[in-house]
Design an enzyme around this catalytic site. Structure first.
Site, mmCIF file in Angstrom:
data_model
loop_
_atom_site.group_PDB
_atom_site.id
_atom_site.type_symbol
_atom_site.label_atom_id
_atom_site.label_comp_id
_atom_site.label_asym_id
_atom_site.label_seq_id
_atom_site.Cartn_x
_atom_site.Cartn_y
_atom_site.Cartn_z
ATOM 1 N N GLU A 139 26.024 -2.244 -26.881
ATOM 2 C CA GLU A 139 24.632 -2.716 -26.654
ATOM 3 C C GLU A 139 24.583 -3.919 -25.728
ATOM 4 O O GLU A 139 23.596 -4.004 -24.983
ATOM 5 C CB GLU A 139 23.987 -3.037 -28.010
ATOM 6 C CG GLU A 139 23.779 -1.815 -28.882
ATOM 7 C CD GLU A 139 25.080 -1.210 -29.403
ATOM 8 O OE1 GLU A 139 26.035 -1.973 -29.591
ATOM 9 O OE2 GLU A 139 25.139 0.009 -29.585
ATOM 10 N N ASP B 17 24.690 4.456 -36.581
ATOM 11 C CA ASP B 17 24.927 4.280 -38.010
ATOM 12 C C ASP B 17 23.732 4.701 -38.852
ATOM 13 O O ASP B 17 22.963 3.881 -39.360
ATOM 14 C CB ASP B 17 25.313 2.829 -38.297
ATOM 15 C CG ASP B 17 26.614 2.465 -37.597
ATOM 16 O OD1 ASP B 17 27.313 3.388 -37.151
ATOM 17 O OD2 ASP B 17 26.909 1.267 -37.478
ATOM 18 N N ASP C 162 31.791 2.521 -28.224
ATOM 19 C CA ASP C 162 30.953 1.997 -29.311
ATOM 20 C C ASP C 162 30.589 0.550 -28.985
ATOM 21 O O ASP C 162 31.121 -0.025 -28.022
ATOM 22 C CB ASP C 162 31.774 2.080 -30.617
ATOM 23 C CG ASP C 162 30.968 1.716 -31.861
ATOM 24 O OD1 ASP C 162 29.734 1.837 -31.839
ATOM 25 O OD2 ASP C 162 31.611 1.321 -32.865
#
Ligand code: MIG
Length: 824
Positions: free
Chosen positions: A450, A525, A447
């Protein structure tokens, strides 16, 4: 009043974060003054000292690479590319005073010397497939004012193509957008965007690959450039579809179909095929931010079993760690993770842990002694943190240009990131996963890659963060978008090394092209809203058209509060999506299948059970994706490219080539319109047949998702299971849906589901052909191909036409030989 004004300004300013670039102002390269034949193609020399290289990689794949006002660099490297050396294929070059033409058996590339415009033609049909609208161009004079980042980090480069009057655009990976991207524009810059809605751009991933489709003929373009990139499919001008990036090379691959599956196959060859994940990755999964302590995890599993809801995986979100230190367990919450894994394992449930890239920045406390433990993940890391210590000692953490350690702020507070471009750092990171595998953890969920940074989510704070990048020492202007790809690679390769007899299971949020080699994905999300559910369909189909077949998302939505109806409708989409995981935000209402009462739970159970019954079918489709690059979860147009009615369908999808699903993604609806392409279709629930090529209004009460089987298909079903591998796949029931001529066929794929043996050919394919003769049906089961031997089982066959006379069930023991049966 003052306050009101302020709000007004903010609202006005926010939506303009993505600004159009006027690429007509860029300096165009050319003209061509000379050219030379090189290995695999041509090198064009231009009057302005620019060079353009055209390389023939395959008859339908040509690479275009340009340098501006200088010679092409000898360094040529991309993290996305899986196949670097291609076999020579025949090509020719012809010239006239005005043109140079490079031809293969499938493509003709015409270069106009004076303008340096390039056209791609199909030499067989003489059709023009794609042509430059202006020459390749660059921002020599820094004329573009609205670059997001430091213009010194790189120079804007762009290519512009003529926009076809009826050209459709697909792909581009994970975008919060509809299927057909015509007249829209996008930016690629991996971004943590919780609660994104349709139109939000960019979001988590960068897949700079798109497919153009016009008059039924498709081509693909992969702009392999990891800088912040732009794609404009006729939004800023109806003359052009252009793409560009804030640095790096103008480097793209042109694929010719004309079919989409052919393009997807080549794209998979170039950027890598998805390996098969363990079969339990197709099982039902449950997550929550966060399940702890261990007794709560056990309770969730107990509920699943008691309620007779199938389950294969539970996810542990960030709170299993010691204060968010990756590669540790908080033993006050999970006193014995290994014992927990084993206990759950006995109930057929696996654990997957989240792993973030942020390593807590934790210099050793005064006088703290170095850990000598072989299981540091269970020891207190309060005074020294072994991962930080090791990473510092080995110099694997990213630094800024000025040599200072880069300290982003994520869940552990001040943190550091690994330079995953370093092969040794990747190996180290991969090996750290011993801490999970030793404790029985079965898969890794990456997770925040980015990479997210709470100090500044735009990435601006990372522009001077340096990575080794094969000795080039480049910054995040180039490397941010490949960070997740390389983290996934480190993770995958680590799992592969640590447990060579098991297939790795890695899930990622961010990505760059090529990520399918290492990880599956989920769409981050999302919201618990109808809009978000509806958006998931074009998102999944687009990801499938971008080389990522193993897609999925949080069932029921992540942010906000769902209700029973929304969760049921959500399961009616997700029960056929490769990654089916109910997951929920930390501060939201519970969302497990039973949280809204018996009525909803019963419907959810029906769909979860059906998913498990359809596993032989889903797994066969997944293997096809692995082998051919054609996704499991498809837009209709992928199977019906010649049917323009399918080009914009966002609210239906197909699984493989045989099952069409038309879910309901709005509240309070009990029927809907469904478009069925040509042929005969059967209602999965009733067996009623429908004529294709038109719209039908069909019933869709909350209990029922409209689902149709293609006439000519055979759908294999296994028995109900509470988890994958619970029992032998017996009986294996084949539901036969004859076409107009009374024929149907399928080829079932099977293997052990867990080991990498399938890569050495240890699988089994069983082809079944059904034909009608008079009033009877003849079923031909071919000799199974491949050495894999499933446990002994029964085969069952049944014709699913509407005629009840046809419905005899034929049942016999599979003897692994060719057989002929009759149904009369
Ligand atoms: O800043 O780990 O998308 O699935 O539950 C939020 C906590 C970090 C974002 C993920 C979400 C996960 C959450 N994470």
């Amino acid at each position: 009043m003052k306050r009101l004004k302020l709000i007004f300004v903010v609202v006005l300013v926010l939506p303009v974060t993505v600004v159009a670039q006027d690429i007509t102002r860029l300096r165009k390269i050319g003209p061509v003054t000379s050219y030379t034949r090189i290995d695999k193609g041509l090198l064009l020399n231009c009057r302005d000292n620019s060079q353009v290289q055209l390389s023939v990689l395959a008859p339908d794949l040509i690479r275009v690479r340009a340098s501006f006002a200088k010679a092409l660099p000898s360094k040529d490297h991309s993290w996305a590319i899986a196949k670097e050396s291609w076999q020579d294929v025949p090509w020719t070059v012809a010239e006239t005073p005005n043109e140079i033409t490079l031809s293969t058996s499938e493509l003709q590339v015409v270069i106009h010397r004076s303008t340096l415009l390039i056209d791609f033609h199909d030499p067989r049909t003489r059709q023009l497939l794609n042509s430059d609208e202006q020459p390749m161009a660059y921002d020599a004079d820094a004329t573009l004012t609205n670059m997001m980042f430091d213009p010194k980090a790189g120079m804007f480069v762009a290519a512009s193509k003529k926009l076809g009057f009826d050209e459709h655009f697909y792909g581009l990976g994970e975008k919060a957008a509809r299927l057909d991207k015509r007249r829209d524009r996008f930016v690629n810059w991996n971004s943590d965007t919780p609660g994104y809605v349709e139109g939000r751009d960019p979001i988590y991933q960068t897949i700079p690959f798109y497919i153009g489709l016009q008059r039924g003929v498709a081509y693909g373009i992969f702009f392999d450039n990891s800088y912040r990139s732009y794609f404009d499919f006729g939004r800023s001008s109806q003359q052009r579809a252009w793409f560009g990036a804030e640095g790096g090379e103008l480097n793209y691959y042109f694929f010719y179909g004309p079919s989409l599956p052919k393009i997807l196959g080549r794209y998979a060859e170039l950027t890598g095929h998805m390996p098969l994940p363990p079969i339990w990755a197709l099982g039902n999964q449950q997550s929550r931010w966060s399940y702890y302590p261990d007794t709560l995890v056990e309770e969730v599993v107990r509920q699943y079993r008691e309620r007779d809801l199938p389950l294969d995986v539970v996810h542990l979100d960030i709170d299993y760690m010691q204060a968010y230190r990756v590669f540790t367990f908080d033993t006050s919450r999970f006193s014995n993770p290994k014992a927990l894994s084993e206990k759950l394992g006995q109930q057929g449930v696996k654990l997957v842990t989240i792993v973030d890239p942020g390593v807590k920045h934790q210099p050793p406390a005064m006088g703290a002694s170095q850990s000598t433990s072989s299981k540091p993940e269970l020891d207190s890391q309060e005074r020294r943190y072994y991962v930080f210590d090791e990473g510092v000692a080995k110099n694997y953490f990213q630094k800024r240009k000025n040599g200072e350690l880069f300290v982003p702020r994520v869940w552990p507070g001040d943190s550091v990131f690994v330079d995953y471009t370093l092969p040794d750092a990747r190996r180290w990171w991969g090996d750290l996963h011993r801490a999970y595998l030793d404790n029985g953890i079965a898969g890794i969920w990456t997770d925040m890659n980015e990479p997210a940074d709470f100090i500044d989510q735009t990435g601006k704070n990372q522009m001077d963060v340096v990575s080794n990048d094969e000795g080039q020492y480049t910054t995040h202007a180039k490397n941010r978008n490949v960070f997740a790809l390389l983290m996934a690679r480190a993770t995958y390769e680590g799992l592969e090394r640590l447990q060579p007899n098991k297939r790795p299971y890695v899930i990622t949020r961010a990505a760059y092209a090529g990520v399918q080699r290492y990880a599956t994905m989920w769409t981050g999300d999302t919201n618990s809203t109808w809009e978000s559910l509806a958006l998931s369909i074009p998102m999944f189909t687009s990801l499938g058209l971008s080389g990522e077949p193993f897609v999925g998302g949080d069932v029921g939505g992540f942010m906000g509060r769902a209700n029973g109806e929304l969760v049921v409708r959500s399961y009616q989409v997700f029960f056929l999506v490769p990654f089916c995981r109910n997951h929920k935000n930390i501060d939201s209402y519970d969302q497990e299948p039973w949280r809204f009462g018996q009525y909803y739970e019963d419907i959810i159970r029906k769909y979860l059970k059906l998913r498990y019954r359809l596993l032989p079918f889903l797994y066969t489709a997944l293997e096809e994706s692995h082998r051919t690059g054609v996704p499991v979860f498809r837009p209709l147009l992928l199977n019906y490219q010649d049917d323009t009615n399918t080009y914009n369908i966002d609210d239906e999808f197909m699984i493989g080539s045989d099952l069409l699903v038309a879910p309901v993604t709005r509240p309070d609806v009990t029927s809907r319109l469904v478009y069925l392409p040509r042929g005969t279709w059967y209602d999965y629930w009733t067996g009623r047949s429908f004529a294709g090529g038109t719209m039908h209004r069909v019933d869709a009460p909350l209990e029922t998702v409209p689902m149709f089987v293609r006439g000519g298909a055979i759908i294999p079903h296994g028995p109900e299971m509470r988890f994958t591998g619970e029992k032998p796949v017996s009986p294996l029931y084949f539901a036969i849906y004859p076409d107009e001529k009374g024929s149907a066929s399928t080829t079932l794929y099977e293997d052990d589901g867990l080991t990498p043996d399938y890569r050495r050919g240890v699988f089994r394919r069983t082809t079944i052909n059904v034909t009608r003769s008079g009033r009877k049906y003849v079923i031909d089961i071919g000799q199974p191909v491949g050495p894999y031997r499933p446990a002994s089982r029964t085969f069952q066959f049944q014709i699913k036409s509407h005629d009840p006379l046809d419905r005899t069930l034929v049942s016999f023991i599979d003897r692994s030989v060719a057989e002929r049966m009759e149904i009369r």
